[in-house]
Design an enzyme around this catalytic site. Structure first.
Site, PDB file in Angstrom:
ATOM      1  N   HIS A  63       1.086  -1.967  -0.271  1.00 34.81           N
ATOM      2  CA  HIS A  63      -0.474  -0.218   0.505  1.00 34.81           C
ATOM      3  C   HIS A  63       0.658   1.158   0.332  1.00 34.81           C
ATOM      4  CE1 HIS A  63       1.458   0.504   4.212  1.00 34.81           C
ATOM      5  NE2 HIS A  63       0.688  -0.746   4.768  1.00 34.81           N
TER       6      HIS A  63
HETATM    7  P1  TYD Z   1      -1.986  -3.807   7.438  1.00 38.79           P
HETATM    8  O1  TYD Z   1      -2.010  -2.531   7.356  1.00 38.79           O
HETATM    9  O2  TYD Z   1      -3.074  -4.355   6.455  1.00 38.79           O
HETATM   10  O3  TYD Z   1      -0.853  -3.969   8.170  1.00 38.79           O
HETATM   11  P2  TYD Z   1       0.969  -3.988   6.779  1.00 38.79           P
HETATM   12  O4  TYD Z   1       1.097  -2.603   6.612  1.00 38.79           O
HETATM   13  O5  TYD Z   1       1.987  -4.255   7.720  1.00 38.79           O
HETATM   14  O6  TYD Z   1       0.136  -5.117   5.895  1.00 38.79           O
HETATM   15  O7  TYD Z   1      -2.774  -3.981   9.144  1.00 38.79           O
HETATM   16  C1  TYD Z   1      -3.246  -5.190   9.233  1.00 38.79           C
HETATM   17  C2  TYD Z   1      -4.491  -4.775  10.483  1.00 38.79           C
HETATM   18  O8  TYD Z   1      -4.198  -4.105  11.582  1.00 38.79           O
HETATM   19  C3  TYD Z   1      -5.436  -4.623   9.548  1.00 38.79           C
HETATM   20  O9  TYD Z   1      -7.108  -4.567  10.349  1.00 38.79           O
HETATM   21  C4  TYD Z   1      -5.241  -2.555   9.654  1.00 38.79           C
HETATM   22  C5  TYD Z   1      -4.761  -2.361  11.584  1.00 38.79           C
HETATM   23  N1  TYD Z   1      -3.931  -1.561  11.625  1.00 38.79           N
HETATM   24  C6  TYD Z   1      -4.491  -0.628  12.926  1.00 38.79           C
HETATM   25  O10 TYD Z   1      -5.784  -0.910  13.229  1.00 38.79           O
HETATM   26  N2  TYD Z   1      -3.443   0.101  13.075  1.00 38.79           N
HETATM   27  C7  TYD Z   1      -2.399   0.713  12.303  1.00 38.79           C
HETATM   28  O11 TYD Z   1      -1.747   1.346  13.160  1.00 38.79           O
HETATM   29  C8  TYD Z   1      -1.854  -0.119  11.571  1.00 38.79           C
HETATM   30  C9  TYD Z   1      -0.791   0.002  10.594  1.00 38.79           C
HETATM   31  C10 TYD Z   1      -2.959  -1.185  11.130  1.00 38.79           C
END
Ligand code: TYD
Length: 142
Positions: A52
């Site tokens: 992303h």
């Molecule tokens: P995600 O953005 O998919 O993680 P990565 O970028 O490492 O692949 O986030 C995983 C889950 O955690 C998703 O349900 C959103 C949640 N999340 C939060 O609640 N707060 C945060 O600061 C982050 C980064 C993720």
């Protein structure tokens, strides 16, 4: 070019006979006020995380244990940074696409962010991201 704003960061180590300590203060060791941190661990080596871009958040990533890689792209140019040293981080400004992968089983990836979490600032579709970057570049804003 936006991707050239990525920076390697060397953290200063406070070491003595007891071992080592690294202190990270916002607007000092990292170039923003830290609003949030999270850490990623227990990641299967075959997993790719991230995938992303963020419209409003700047990040610093450091693998405080083990290793992983982060691929950063603006849709045209890309860099791959190996994170395998708790004294070294990478600064990734907003609007860059990032993939984290090649996690070692013992990897703990610490991520510091300039914003509180807001799911609406994420761009999760790579084609849509590339299109947006093309439009920004066309408008001379990159
Ligand atoms: P995600 O953005 O998919 O993680 P990565 O970028 O490492 O692949 O986030 C995983 C889950 O955690 C998703 O349900 C959103 C949640 N999340 C939060 O609640 N707060 C945060 O600061 C982050 C980064 C993720």
């Amino acid at each position: 070019m936006l991707i050239e704003k990525c920076m390697h960061i060397n953290f200063r180590v406070n070491g003595d006979a007891r071992g080592s300590m690294i202190v990270v203060e916002g607007e000092q060791a990292v170039p923003f006020d830290i609003k949030r941190l999270f850490y990623i661990y227990g990641t299967d080596p075959t997993v790719v995380r991230g995938k992303h871009a963020n419209r409003k958040s700047d990040f610093v990533m450091v693998c405080v244990h083990g290793s992983c890689k982060v691929k950063i792209t603006d849709g045209t140019n890309e860099i791959v940074v190996s994170l395998d040293d708790p004294t070294k981080g990478v600064y990734i400004p907003r609007m860059l696409w990032k993939d984290m992968y090649n996690f070692s089983e013992d990897a703990v990836l610490l991520v510091m962010a300039s914003t509180h979490y807001n799911s609406t600032e994420y761009i999760r579709d790579f084609d849509a991201y590339c299109e947006e970057m093309r439009m920004l570049n066309g408008a001379g804003q990159n």
